[in-house]
Design a protein around this motif. Structure first.
Motif, PDB file in Angstrom:
ATOM      1  N   TYR A  38       0.822  -1.213   0.000  1.00  0.00           N
ATOM      2  CA  TYR A  38       0.000   0.000   0.000  1.00  0.00           C
ATOM      3  C   TYR A  38       0.860   1.269   0.000  1.00  0.00           C
ATOM      4  N   GLY A  39       2.091   1.119  -0.484  1.00  0.00           N
ATOM      5  CA  GLY A  39       2.981   2.276  -0.528  1.00  0.00           C
ATOM      6  C   GLY A  39       3.628   2.560   0.800  1.00  0.00           C
ATOM      7  N   GLN A  40       3.645   1.574   1.694  1.00  0.00           N
ATOM      8  CA  GLN A  40       4.202   1.753   3.028  1.00  0.00           C
ATOM      9  C   GLN A  40       5.694   2.056   2.974  1.00  0.00           C
ATOM     10  N   ARG A  41       6.157   2.869   3.910  1.00  0.00           N
ATOM     11  CA  ARG A  41       7.563   3.263   3.922  1.00  0.00           C
ATOM     12  C   ARG A  41       8.464   2.056   4.161  1.00  0.00           C
ATOM     13  N   GLN A  42       7.967   1.053   4.898  1.00  0.00           N
ATOM     14  CA  GLN A  42       8.724  -0.177   5.104  1.00  0.00           C
ATOM     15  C   GLN A  42       8.413  -1.164   3.971  1.00  0.00           C
ATOM     16  N   LYS A  43       8.523  -0.672   2.728  1.00  0.00           N
ATOM     17  CA  LYS A  43       8.134  -1.458   1.554  1.00  0.00           C
ATOM     18  C   LYS A  43       8.920  -2.759   1.446  1.00  0.00           C
ATOM     19  N   ASN A  44      10.127  -2.793   2.039  1.00  0.00           N
ATOM     20  CA  ASN A  44      10.911  -4.025   1.959  1.00  0.00           C
ATOM     21  C   ASN A  44      10.273  -5.157   2.746  1.00  0.00           C
ATOM     22  N   GLU A  45       9.204  -4.880   3.520  1.00  0.00           N
ATOM     23  CA  GLU A  45       8.502  -5.973   4.168  1.00  0.00           C
ATOM     24  C   GLU A  45       7.780  -6.835   3.134  1.00  0.00           C
ATOM     25  N   VAL A  46       7.445  -6.253   1.984  1.00  0.00           N
ATOM     26  CA  VAL A  46       6.835  -7.045   0.909  1.00  0.00           C
ATOM     27  C   VAL A  46       7.849  -8.056   0.383  1.00  0.00           C
ATOM     28  N   GLU A  47       9.092  -7.615   0.201  1.00  0.00           N
ATOM     29  CA  GLU A  47      10.148  -8.540  -0.225  1.00  0.00           C
ATOM     30  C   GLU A  47      10.416  -9.579   0.856  1.00  0.00           C
ATOM     31  N   ALA A  48      10.335  -9.143   2.118  1.00  0.00           N
ATOM     32  CA  ALA A  48      10.519 -10.089   3.219  1.00  0.00           C
ATOM     33  C   ALA A  48       9.450 -11.171   3.174  1.00  0.00           C
ATOM     34  N   SER A  49       8.219 -10.782   2.846  1.00  0.00           N
ATOM     35  CA  SER A  49       7.132 -11.769   2.786  1.00  0.00           C
ATOM     36  C   SER A  49       7.421 -12.829   1.723  1.00  0.00           C
ATOM     37  N   LYS A  50       8.053 -12.427   0.640  1.00  0.00           N
ATOM     38  CA  LYS A  50       8.406 -13.397  -0.410  1.00  0.00           C
ATOM     39  C   LYS A  50       9.431 -14.401   0.109  1.00  0.00           C
ATOM     40  N   ARG A  51      10.427 -13.909   0.862  1.00  0.00           N
ATOM     41  CA  ARG A  51      11.429 -14.809   1.439  1.00  0.00           C
ATOM     42  C   ARG A  51      10.786 -15.782   2.424  1.00  0.00           C
ATOM     43  N   ILE A  52       9.869 -15.253   3.215  1.00  0.00           N
ATOM     44  CA  ILE A  52       9.206 -16.084   4.220  1.00  0.00           C
ATOM     45  C   ILE A  52       8.380 -17.176   3.546  1.00  0.00           C
ATOM     46  N   VAL A  53       7.650 -16.825   2.509  1.00  0.00           N
ATOM     47  CA  VAL A  53       6.855 -17.802   1.769  1.00  0.00           C
ATOM     48  C   VAL A  53       7.747 -18.903   1.192  1.00  0.00           C
TER      49      VAL A  53
END
Length: 225
Positions: free
Chosen positions: A42-57
């Motif tokens: 959603y354009g969050q400043r901690q956008k790298n959490e989206v990349e983190a979610s990919k690693r977690i998956v």
């Protein structure tokens, strides 16, 4: 018509510690092959959490991970997670913490429920914690009970359930649960909890980092005592 995928549970996976614990709970219950994850960009400043979610998956071996763009949130509400010029430690003129995204969890659950319905899942897991409800009013179980009732009507599915495994836990207890599920070290190394987007131990200054650090201190103090 192509056969729809069939899963038992869908996990709202932010890329942070709490949602990773929820994912571990769902996988323990149903197996990775029966669990899907959904992440919101959603354009969050901690956008790298989206990349983190990919690693977690990938780490959990899931076969399905939906990433949904909700960038319009920045056009509807002002807060420091979508306006990167604001300080994450401030409060607005209403007294709310600047990191409150009004209506976010309700929106997340509605979108997640739509996808859960599509993939055949009756359960949606989300990592809300009532310790956070002091500042984030959409983080209580009471709130989720109301949302669940509405969504059961929307989906015409009385089996639909919002699962909140850590909602009543202290931060220390969530760390203990992560250890019990054998994901504590993995989560500490791979998640992004910090509002500034600093991975692992985070910036150490924002509210999310302080709560996580306090929980870790209490957990490790107890385990070595």
């Amino acid at each position: 018509m192509a056969k729809k995928p069939d899963f038992r549970a869908l996990v709202v996976l932010s890329g942070g510690m709490d949602s990773t614990i929820c994912l571990a709970e769902a996988v323990k219950k149903y197996g990775a092959e029966n669990v899907s994850a959904i992440t919101f960009d959603y354009g969050q400043r901690q956008k790298n959490e989206v990349e983190a979610s990919k690693r977690i998956v990938r780490g959990f071996g899931l076969s399905d991970h939906k990433i949904v763009n909700l960038s319009f949130l920045g056009e509807l509400t002002t807060n420091s997670l979508v306006d990167h010029n604001l300080d994450v430690n401030d409060r607005n003129d209403r007294g709310d913490v600047s990191t409150l995204v009004v209506g976010r969890n309700g929106l997340f659950m509605r979108v997640a429920a739509m996808y859960a319905n599509e993939i055949g899942a009756d359960e949606v897991y989300i990592g809300i914690n009532e310790l956070d409800a002091i500042n984030y009013r959409d983080c209580s179980r009471e709130y989720m009970d109301l949302v669940e009732k509405v969504l059961r009507t929307d989906l015409n599915n009385e089996r639909f359930t919002i699962v909140t495994p850590i909602s009543k836990m202290t931060k220390k207890q969530t760390m203990a649960l992560a250890k019990e599920l054998d994901v504590l070290e993995f989560a500490l190394a791979n998640t992004v909890t910090c509002y500034e987007g600093v991975p692992a131990s985070g910036c150490g200054k924002c509210l999310a980092c302080k709560l996580r650090a306090e929980g870790l201190r209490e957990y490790y103090h107890e385990t070595v005592s």
